[in-house]
Design a protein around this motif. Sequence first.
Motif, PDB file in Angstrom:
ATOM      1  N   LEU A 294     -30.366  -1.005 -27.923  1.00 41.52           N
ATOM      2  CA  LEU A 294     -31.039   0.252 -27.591  1.00 41.52           C
ATOM      3  C   LEU A 294     -32.540   0.023 -27.393  1.00 41.52           C
ATOM      4  O   LEU A 294     -33.139   0.558 -26.457  1.00 41.52           O
ATOM      5  N   LEU A 295     -33.141  -0.768 -28.260  1.00 41.85           N
ATOM      6  CA  LEU A 295     -34.568  -1.070 -28.112  1.00 41.85           C
ATOM      7  C   LEU A 295     -34.815  -1.829 -26.813  1.00 41.85           C
ATOM      8  O   LEU A 295     -35.784  -1.566 -26.092  1.00 41.85           O
ATOM      9  N   LEU A 296     -33.939  -2.773 -26.509  1.00 39.25           N
ATOM     10  CA  LEU A 296     -34.081  -3.549 -25.278  1.00 39.25           C
ATOM     11  C   LEU A 296     -34.022  -2.647 -24.057  1.00 39.25           C
ATOM     12  O   LEU A 296     -34.846  -2.756 -23.139  1.00 39.25           O
TER      13      LEU A 296
ATOM     14  N   GLY B  75     -19.566  -2.850 -27.147  1.00 42.01           N
ATOM     15  CA  GLY B  75     -20.234  -4.050 -27.650  1.00 42.01           C
ATOM     16  C   GLY B  75     -19.275  -5.185 -27.903  1.00 42.01           C
ATOM     17  O   GLY B  75     -18.077  -5.107 -27.597  1.00 42.01           O
ATOM     18  N   PRO B  76     -19.768  -6.261 -28.489  1.00 41.82           N
ATOM     19  CA  PRO B  76     -18.906  -7.367 -28.894  1.00 41.82           C
ATOM     20  C   PRO B  76     -17.845  -6.878 -29.883  1.00 41.82           C
ATOM     21  O   PRO B  76     -18.066  -5.899 -30.602  1.00 41.82           O
ATOM     22  N   THR B  77     -16.720  -7.562 -29.921  1.00 37.71           N
ATOM     23  CA  THR B  77     -15.622  -7.102 -30.772  1.00 37.71           C
ATOM     24  C   THR B  77     -15.445  -7.908 -32.045  1.00 37.71           C
ATOM     25  O   THR B  77     -14.583  -7.594 -32.857  1.00 37.71           O
ATOM     26  N   ASP B  78     -16.248  -8.963 -32.225  1.00 36.30           N
ATOM     27  CA  ASP B  78     -16.124  -9.735 -33.454  1.00 36.30           C
ATOM     28  C   ASP B  78     -17.508 -10.181 -33.905  1.00 36.30           C
ATOM     29  O   ASP B  78     -18.472 -10.169 -33.135  1.00 36.30           O
ATOM     30  N   LYS B  79     -17.599 -10.571 -35.161  1.00 39.86           N
ATOM     31  CA  LYS B  79     -18.882 -10.891 -35.766  1.00 39.86           C
ATOM     32  C   LYS B  79     -19.587 -12.058 -35.086  1.00 39.86           C
ATOM     33  O   LYS B  79     -20.794 -12.002 -34.823  1.00 39.86           O
ATOM     34  N   ALA B  80     -18.847 -13.119 -34.800  1.00 41.51           N
ATOM     35  CA  ALA B  80     -19.464 -14.307 -34.219  1.00 41.51           C
ATOM     36  C   ALA B  80     -20.135 -13.994 -32.879  1.00 41.51           C
ATOM     37  O   ALA B  80     -21.279 -14.380 -32.632  1.00 41.51           O
ATOM     38  N   SER B  81     -19.413 -13.281 -32.018  1.00 44.65           N
ATOM     39  CA  SER B  81     -19.997 -12.961 -30.711  1.00 44.65           C
ATOM     40  C   SER B  81     -21.107 -11.936 -30.852  1.00 44.65           C
ATOM     41  O   SER B  81     -22.076 -11.931 -30.080  1.00 44.65           O
ATOM     42  N   GLY B  82     -21.003 -11.065 -31.865  1.00 43.88           N
ATOM     43  CA  GLY B  82     -22.057 -10.083 -32.094  1.00 43.88           C
ATOM     44  C   GLY B  82     -23.353 -10.734 -32.533  1.00 43.88           C
ATOM     45  O   GLY B  82     -24.440 -10.385 -32.058  1.00 43.88           O
ATOM     46  N   LEU B  83     -23.253 -11.692 -33.449  1.00 44.25           N
ATOM     47  CA  LEU B  83     -24.445 -12.405 -33.908  1.00 44.25           C
ATOM     48  C   LEU B  83     -25.077 -13.202 -32.767  1.00 44.25           C
ATOM     49  O   LEU B  83     -26.306 -13.240 -32.615  1.00 44.25           O
TER      50      LEU B  83
ATOM     51  N   PRO C 238     -23.556  -2.794 -18.657  1.00 50.56           N
ATOM     52  CA  PRO C 238     -23.622  -1.332 -18.738  1.00 50.56           C
ATOM     53  C   PRO C 238     -24.554  -0.887 -19.856  1.00 50.56           C
ATOM     54  O   PRO C 238     -24.681  -1.548 -20.883  1.00 50.56           O
ATOM     55  N   ALA C 239     -25.213   0.212 -19.642  1.00 53.96           N
ATOM     56  CA  ALA C 239     -26.158   0.722 -20.634  1.00 53.96           C
ATOM     57  C   ALA C 239     -25.409   1.222 -21.870  1.00 53.96           C
ATOM     58  O   ALA C 239     -24.383   1.899 -21.762  1.00 53.96           O
ATOM     59  N   LEU C 240     -25.937   0.907 -23.030  1.00 53.31           N
ATOM     60  CA  LEU C 240     -25.341   1.377 -24.278  1.00 53.31           C
ATOM     61  C   LEU C 240     -25.802   2.789 -24.614  1.00 53.31           C
ATOM     62  O   LEU C 240     -25.063   3.554 -25.225  1.00 53.31           O
TER      63      LEU C 240
ATOM     64  N   GLY D 271     -13.953  -1.109 -29.031  1.00 49.80           N
ATOM     65  CA  GLY D 271     -14.636  -2.260 -28.494  1.00 49.80           C
ATOM     66  C   GLY D 271     -14.299  -2.560 -27.044  1.00 49.80           C
ATOM     67  O   GLY D 271     -14.570  -3.634 -26.545  1.00 49.80           O
ATOM     68  N   ASP D 272     -13.721  -1.614 -26.312  1.00 48.91           N
ATOM     69  CA  ASP D 272     -13.424  -1.818 -24.908  1.00 48.91           C
ATOM     70  C   ASP D 272     -14.719  -2.080 -24.138  1.00 48.91           C
ATOM     71  O   ASP D 272     -15.691  -1.382 -24.291  1.00 48.91           O
ATOM     72  N   ARG D 273     -14.725  -3.105 -23.288  1.00 47.11           N
ATOM     73  CA  ARG D 273     -15.930  -3.485 -22.583  1.00 47.11           C
ATOM     74  C   ARG D 273     -15.727  -3.387 -21.078  1.00 47.11           C
ATOM     75  O   ARG D 273     -16.335  -4.129 -20.309  1.00 47.11           O
ATOM     76  N   LYS D 274     -14.922  -2.490 -20.629  1.00 42.16           N
ATOM     77  CA  LYS D 274     -14.656  -2.355 -19.205  1.00 42.16           C
ATOM     78  C   LYS D 274     -15.952  -2.198 -18.431  1.00 42.16           C
ATOM     79  O   LYS D 274     -16.754  -1.330 -18.717  1.00 42.16           O
ATOM     80  N   GLY D 275     -16.174  -3.059 -17.474  1.00 40.53           N
ATOM     81  CA  GLY D 275     -17.374  -2.984 -16.670  1.00 40.53           C
ATOM     82  C   GLY D 275     -18.555  -3.694 -17.286  1.00 40.53           C
ATOM     83  O   GLY D 275     -19.627  -3.719 -16.706  1.00 40.53           O
ATOM     84  N   GLY D 276     -18.397  -4.283 -18.459  1.00 41.36           N
ATOM     85  CA  GLY D 276     -19.517  -4.909 -19.149  1.00 41.36           C
ATOM     86  C   GLY D 276     -19.637  -6.383 -18.815  1.00 41.36           C
ATOM     87  O   GLY D 276     -18.969  -6.917 -17.937  1.00 41.36           O
ATOM     88  N   ALA D 277     -20.543  -7.053 -19.545  1.00 39.33           N
ATOM     89  CA  ALA D 277     -20.704  -8.480 -19.368  1.00 39.33           C
ATOM     90  C   ALA D 277     -19.412  -9.184 -19.752  1.00 39.33           C
ATOM     91  O   ALA D 277     -18.700  -8.752 -20.655  1.00 39.33           O
ATOM     92  N   PRO D 278     -19.064 -10.260 -19.061  1.00 37.75           N
ATOM     93  CA  PRO D 278     -17.797 -10.943 -19.326  1.00 37.75           C
ATOM     94  C   PRO D 278     -17.599 -11.342 -20.779  1.00 37.75           C
ATOM     95  O   PRO D 278     -16.478 -11.333 -21.277  1.00 37.75           O
ATOM     96  N   ASP D 279     -18.690 -11.724 -21.451  1.00 37.99           N
ATOM     97  CA  ASP D 279     -18.550 -12.161 -22.832  1.00 37.99           C
ATOM     98  C   ASP D 279     -18.812 -11.045 -23.829  1.00 37.99           C
ATOM     99  O   ASP D 279     -18.861 -11.271 -25.032  1.00 37.99           O
ATOM    100  N   GLY D 280     -19.005  -9.813 -23.332  1.00 33.25           N
ATOM    101  CA  GLY D 280     -19.247  -8.688 -24.226  1.00 33.25           C
ATOM    102  C   GLY D 280     -20.592  -8.747 -24.906  1.00 33.25           C
ATOM    103  O   GLY D 280     -20.805  -8.088 -25.909  1.00 33.25           O
ATOM    104  N   SER D 281     -21.525  -9.516 -24.367  1.00 32.68           N
ATOM    105  CA  SER D 281     -22.809  -9.690 -25.041  1.00 32.68           C
ATOM    106  C   SER D 281     -23.722  -8.507 -24.887  1.00 32.68           C
ATOM    107  O   SER D 281     -24.704  -8.375 -25.589  1.00 32.68           O
ATOM    108  N   GLY D 282     -23.425  -7.607 -23.951  1.00 29.62           N
ATOM    109  CA  GLY D 282     -24.333  -6.508 -23.718  1.00 29.62           C
ATOM    110  C   GLY D 282     -25.618  -7.005 -23.085  1.00 29.62           C
ATOM    111  O   GLY D 282     -26.704  -6.586 -23.456  1.00 29.62           O
ATOM    112  N   ALA D 283     -25.514  -7.942 -22.139  1.00 26.77           N
ATOM    113  CA  ALA D 283     -26.682  -8.488 -21.487  1.00 26.77           C
ATOM    114  C   ALA D 283     -27.409  -7.385 -20.741  1.00 26.77           C
ATOM    115  O   ALA D 283     -26.824  -6.366 -20.383  1.00 26.77           O
ATOM    116  N   PRO D 284     -28.725  -7.549 -20.475  1.00 26.43           N
ATOM    117  CA  PRO D 284     -29.498  -6.503 -19.818  1.00 26.43           C
ATOM    118  C   PRO D 284     -28.913  -6.030 -18.508  1.00 26.43           C
ATOM    119  O   PRO D 284     -29.152  -4.897 -18.109  1.00 26.43           O
ATOM    120  N   ASP D 285     -28.141  -6.878 -17.805  1.00 31.28           N
ATOM    121  CA  ASP D 285     -27.562  -6.457 -16.542  1.00 31.28           C
ATOM    122  C   ASP D 285     -26.182  -5.846 -16.729  1.00 31.28           C
ATOM    123  O   ASP D 285     -25.491  -5.561 -15.755  1.00 31.28           O
TER     124      ASP D 285
END
Length: 304
Positions: free
Chosen positions: A275-277, A54-62, A27-29, A11-25
Amino acid sequence: MEPKGSKAAKGDRKGGAPDGSGAPDGPALGPVLRVPVGERVDLAALDPAGTPAGPTDKASGLAATARMAERLASLQDRLYAASTAGDRRRLLLVLQGMDTSGKGGTVKHVIGLFNPSGCRIRSFKAPTPEELDHPFLWRVTNALPLPGEIGIFDRSHYEDVLVARVRELVSRSELKRRYAEINRFEKDLADDGVTVVKVFLHLGYEEQRRRLLARLDDPDKHWKFSPADIEARAAWPAYQQAYELALERCSMAEAPWYVVPADRKWYRNWAVGRLLLEHLEALAPAYPPGDFDVEECRTRLIAT
């Protein structure tokens, strides 16, 4: 694809969105989960419980999945609108995985974010007598999305190189021919404006046992269980090998495979949605301009 024990798999998010949300801006998944073209695939080395990029826990993933809904719906609307002006582009999501890997759940939770009127969902079971009378790609060809649509295959033409291999329904030479035919078929789809997104839901052996037992423990889930599931589970190593070969031989630049860890349902849903996004963002569909005089129509409408 990240191996077990890697930082991304944890679940390392180096370079990703601060909250690990995988926002469109962020890093690409896609590059993280994509099967490299021409390389050997070892599913045993990939962690089915991982949360790469990606997110590292269920709450943030949902929460992250919910945040994608508006953008996904907007892109779908633009894709459909563009088709009314002759744009032939459409998207096909192919879902494959072992029993209980979550193909149906993905359709429910991810495709549910779209407008159902613009989706074409097809679940493939054992071939019917009519389907057996035609080449194996015939039934999937008839189920392809139309321009502007998003198609979803719950299982697909890959059953004809997976089940067929494990159960030895055809010769190895016939399997080799089918791999090549699938590659030609998917390249033709890409050339015709179909964005093919192929996802293997990578489920762990022990997690499958837990899910099957949960179905047995719940009378309301008995309809989802079959004794044949146990027989298929007994052939787990053979199915894993069959999937590895399919992923190796049918991952192309025009139609790559993505391996999505599926032990954590919330991550599975987030990853497929992301991925669809990414693919829809790359298409950048736009609303077509009107072919009429807006001000003239406004004046006429006000006058009536």
